[in-house]
Design an enzyme around this catalytic site. Structure first.
Site, mmCIF file in Angstrom:
data_model
loop_
_atom_site.group_PDB
_atom_site.id
_atom_site.type_symbol
_atom_site.label_atom_id
_atom_site.label_comp_id
_atom_site.label_asym_id
_atom_site.label_seq_id
_atom_site.Cartn_x
_atom_site.Cartn_y
_atom_site.Cartn_z
ATOM 1 N NE ARG A 1 -3.860 -2.396 1.916
ATOM 2 C CZ ARG A 1 -3.696 -3.220 2.263
ATOM 3 N NH1 ARG A 1 -2.641 -4.060 2.653
ATOM 4 N NH2 ARG A 1 -4.838 -4.258 1.779
ATOM 5 C CG HIS B 1 -0.807 -5.726 -4.349
ATOM 6 N ND1 HIS B 1 0.337 -5.452 -3.267
ATOM 7 C CD2 HIS B 1 -1.322 -6.554 -4.025
ATOM 8 C CE1 HIS B 1 0.291 -6.367 -2.568
ATOM 9 N NE2 HIS B 1 -0.979 -7.022 -2.656
ATOM 10 C CG HIS C 1 0.171 -11.580 -4.009
ATOM 11 N ND1 HIS C 1 -0.439 -12.507 -3.310
ATOM 12 C CD2 HIS C 1 -0.171 -10.438 -3.470
ATOM 13 C CE1 HIS C 1 -1.231 -11.990 -2.631
ATOM 14 N NE2 HIS C 1 -0.868 -10.578 -2.462
ATOM 15 C CB SER C 2 3.501 -17.705 -5.166
ATOM 16 O OG SER C 2 3.888 -17.582 -6.510
ATOM 17 C CE1 TYR C 3 -2.926 -15.037 -3.549
ATOM 18 C CE2 TYR C 3 -3.662 -15.662 -1.398
ATOM 19 C CZ TYR C 3 -3.636 -14.554 -2.431
ATOM 20 O OH TYR C 3 -4.385 -13.505 -2.428
ATOM 21 C CD GLU D 1 2.429 -10.621 -0.537
ATOM 22 O OE1 GLU D 1 2.077 -9.400 -0.997
ATOM 23 O OE2 GLU D 1 1.502 -11.118 0.108
HETATM 24 C C1 BGC Z 1 -1.495 -7.703 1.269
HETATM 25 C C2 BGC Z 1 -2.838 -7.647 1.910
HETATM 26 C C3 BGC Z 1 -3.947 -7.814 0.560
HETATM 27 C C4 BGC Z 1 -3.390 -8.802 -0.346
HETATM 28 C C5 BGC Z 1 -4.440 -8.837 -1.509
HETATM 29 C C6 BGC Z 1 -1.292 -8.673 0.566
HETATM 30 O O1 BGC Z 1 -0.017 -8.644 -0.197
HETATM 31 O O2 BGC Z 1 -0.846 -7.673 2.356
HETATM 32 O O3 BGC Z 1 -3.209 -6.901 2.836
HETATM 33 O O4 BGC Z 1 -5.202 -7.587 0.941
HETATM 34 O O5 BGC Z 1 -2.114 -8.857 -0.678
HETATM 35 O O6 BGC Z 1 -4.390 -10.041 -2.010
#
Ligand code: BGC
Length: 345
Positions: A81, A106, A180-182, A310
């Site tokens: 952010r 992002h 942003h891999s889960y 991340e």
């Molecule tokens: C952030 C979260 C956000 C999410 C969205 C993360 O990287 O830290 O706050 O809601 O991404 O996918």
């Protein structure tokens, strides 16, 4: 290493997104699309040698276009952010596009995760390289400067890969790229709490009610956020009572060769070790997943079903003079690297 390419789907103006598949000698299967420079699939053998799907992802382009969860995507120009979606450089204030009420998250609605990147493949004796390039024009999402961005995936047969993030600009601007891999090392059969996590961090950044850093770092030793040692998340009551969504401050004074983060699943035996040049790591226990998206093998991705690690500069650095700077000037080269090593034990 075996490599092949497949079509992913058509975007506007007849341009076609592709997926590049890499099958390593030691079993890892990695798929990367030039849509969003996205890791679309990652499979690692478990103790029995069975391939386990360890990242959230979709089989088709449409689902990526319809999703706001950034599954596997490259994030830019600025990960996390920026307060009020604005910053000031040399007395000039830039108003960025906001995609949350009070912030830009992002890189905005149409950030790097929604761009089609030019792809070039290099097959070397020791590794295979996928180089993805994108020219982000001046004022895109409100950011100053034409920004030449390159994201390079280097893949080795030893179940490991690196992501190099590079950029150059023709005007002073701020950059902070990430991925942003889960991850779910059980193959999404168990939730985030069933993982063991270690983060080589002595603190995390305190947040205000808009999830923005206050500028203060809270020290972790002795608290529930002390992850110096591998810790079973459910034992810490995380993610149930302490959902994770914090930027941890990596201990760069630690000269040991220890990883910056480790994620391990005791049942499958799959272990991920992460090394990075970045100063922070946002640990996010997928608090906003809600079961609305179904991905690989029909899995519906639930709240707390995965962990994002991340690696990045600190959130809102452009407005936090005490944080390491994210300013990039003309003539300078931005370069960050994160390496991912998998093993099963
Ligand atoms: C952030 C979260 C956000 C999410 C969205 C993360 O990287 O830290 O706050 O809601 O991404 O996918």
């Amino acid at each position: 290493m075996k490599t092949f390419e497949s079509c992913f789907g058509k975007l506007a103006y007849e341009s076609m997104a592709h997926v590049f598949h890499f099958k390593c000698e030691q079993g890892m299967e990695l798929s990367i699309s030039n849509y969003g420079a996205t890791i679309t699939a990652l499979r690692i053998p478990d103790r029995e040698g069975k391939l386990i799907d360890i990242v959230a992802g979709f089989d088709n382009l449409k689902d990526y276009q319809n999703s706001d969860f950034y599954f596997g995507a490259s994030i830019g120009r600025y990960a996390n952010r920026i307060a009020n979606g604005s910053f000031t450089i040399d007395g000039k204030t830039y108003q960025l596009e906001k995609n949350e009420k009070r912030t830009q998250l992002h890189g905005g609605e149409d950030g790097f995760h929604r761009k089609l990147w030019d792809a070039t493949l290099f097959k070397n004796p020791d590794n295979t390289i996928l180089k993805l390039q994108y020219l982000s024009p001046d004022q895109e999402a409100g950011f100053p400067g034409n920004l030449k961005a390159t994201i390079t995936f280097t893949i080795w047969d030893t179940n490991s890969f690196a992501i190099d993030y590079e950029a150059e600009t023709d005007q002073a601007t701020h950059v902070n790229f990430s991925n942003h891999s889960y991850f779910n090392l059980s193959g999404f059969t168990e939730d985030a709490g069933s993982h063991e996590l270690a983060v080589d961090a002595f603190g995390y950044l305190e947040l205000n009610s808009n999830q923005l850093p206050t500028g203060k770092m809270i020290e972790t030793p002795g608290t529930v956020f002390d992850f110096y040692k591998l810790t079973l998340l459910s034992e810490r009551n995380i993610p149930n009572n302490y959902p994770l969504d914090y930027c941890f401050v990596i201990d760069k004074t630690d000269s040991s060769k220890d990883p910056d983060a480790i994620l391990y699943h005791p049942k499958t035996g799959i272990k991920l070790r992460i090394f990075t040049t970045q100063p922070g790591i946002q640990v996010y226990s997928s608090n906003f997943l809600d079961g609305s998206m179904t991905g690989h093998q029909g899995v519906s991705y639930q709240k707390h079903s995965a962990i994002c690690l991340e690696t990045q500069h600190f959130p809102d650095s452009p407005n936090q003079p005490e944080f390491p700077s994210t300013l990039l000037l003309p003539g300078e080269k931005y370069h960050q690297q994160t390496r991912y090593f998998f093993e099963t034990n």
